[in-house]
Write a protein that holds these residues in place. Structure first.
Motif, short mmCIF file in Angstrom:
data_model
loop_
_atom_site.label_atom_id
_atom_site.label_comp_id
_atom_site.label_asym_id
_atom_site.label_seq_id
_atom_site.Cartn_x
_atom_site.Cartn_y
_atom_site.Cartn_z
N TYR A 27 0.84 -1.20 0.00
CA TYR A 27 0.00 0.00 0.00
C TYR A 27 0.87 1.25 0.00
O TYR A 27 1.75 1.39 0.84
CB TYR A 27 -0.90 -0.04 1.24
N SER A 28 0.63 2.13 -0.95
CA SER A 28 1.37 3.39 -1.05
C SER A 28 0.39 4.52 -1.34
O SER A 28 -0.63 4.32 -2.00
CB SER A 28 2.38 3.35 -2.20
N ILE A 29 0.73 5.72 -0.85
CA ILE A 29 -0.02 6.93 -1.19
C ILE A 29 0.99 7.93 -1.75
O ILE A 29 2.04 8.16 -1.15
CB ILE A 29 -0.74 7.53 0.04
N TYR A 30 0.65 8.51 -2.90
CA TYR A 30 1.50 9.50 -3.56
C TYR A 30 0.77 10.83 -3.61
O TYR A 30 -0.45 10.88 -3.72
CB TYR A 30 1.82 9.07 -5.00
N LEU A 31 1.54 11.91 -3.56
CA LEU A 31 1.00 13.25 -3.67
C LEU A 31 1.44 13.85 -5.00
O LEU A 31 2.63 13.81 -5.36
CB LEU A 31 1.52 14.12 -2.52
#
Length: 105
Positions: free
Chosen positions: A41-45
């Protein structure tokens, strides 16, 4: 395993707060994510948008998401992260699912 890509908008004035929150998620939140069959799981901006990628390895996504939503630690986490976000999805859904158009292993 099913791959998911999701998008949501972030309030410009909340970007740093959101980043700071994610340097140390609340106790139990990451464990619940894993317990609900989510991995990698990754979150990018990007500008004022957040993009999430994760892999789901369970057999009942809706049931696992309901389990996560009932978790007290996760509920507390969402109380601080939700005000940072602006949903692009329909009512009742925070993050908007995106269509995968290409994948290469």
């Amino acid at each position: 395993m099913q791959r998911y890509g999701q998008i949501i908008k972030i309030k410009k004035e909340k970007i740093q707060e959101y980043k700071d929150l994610h340097t140390k998620p609340y106790k139990g939140v990451c464990e619940m994510i894993k317990e609900c069959n989510i991995q990698n799981y990754s979150i990018y901006l990007f500008g004022e948008y957040l993009f999430a990628y994760f892999e789901y390895t369970g057999v009942d996504f809706d049931a696992d998401m309901a389990k996560m939503a009932k978790d007290k630690n996760t509920q507390q986490w969402w109380k601080v992260t939700d005000p940072c976000q602006i949903s692009l999805a329909h009512a009742g859904q925070k993050w908007l699912n995106m269509e995968e158009v290409f994948h290469l292993d």
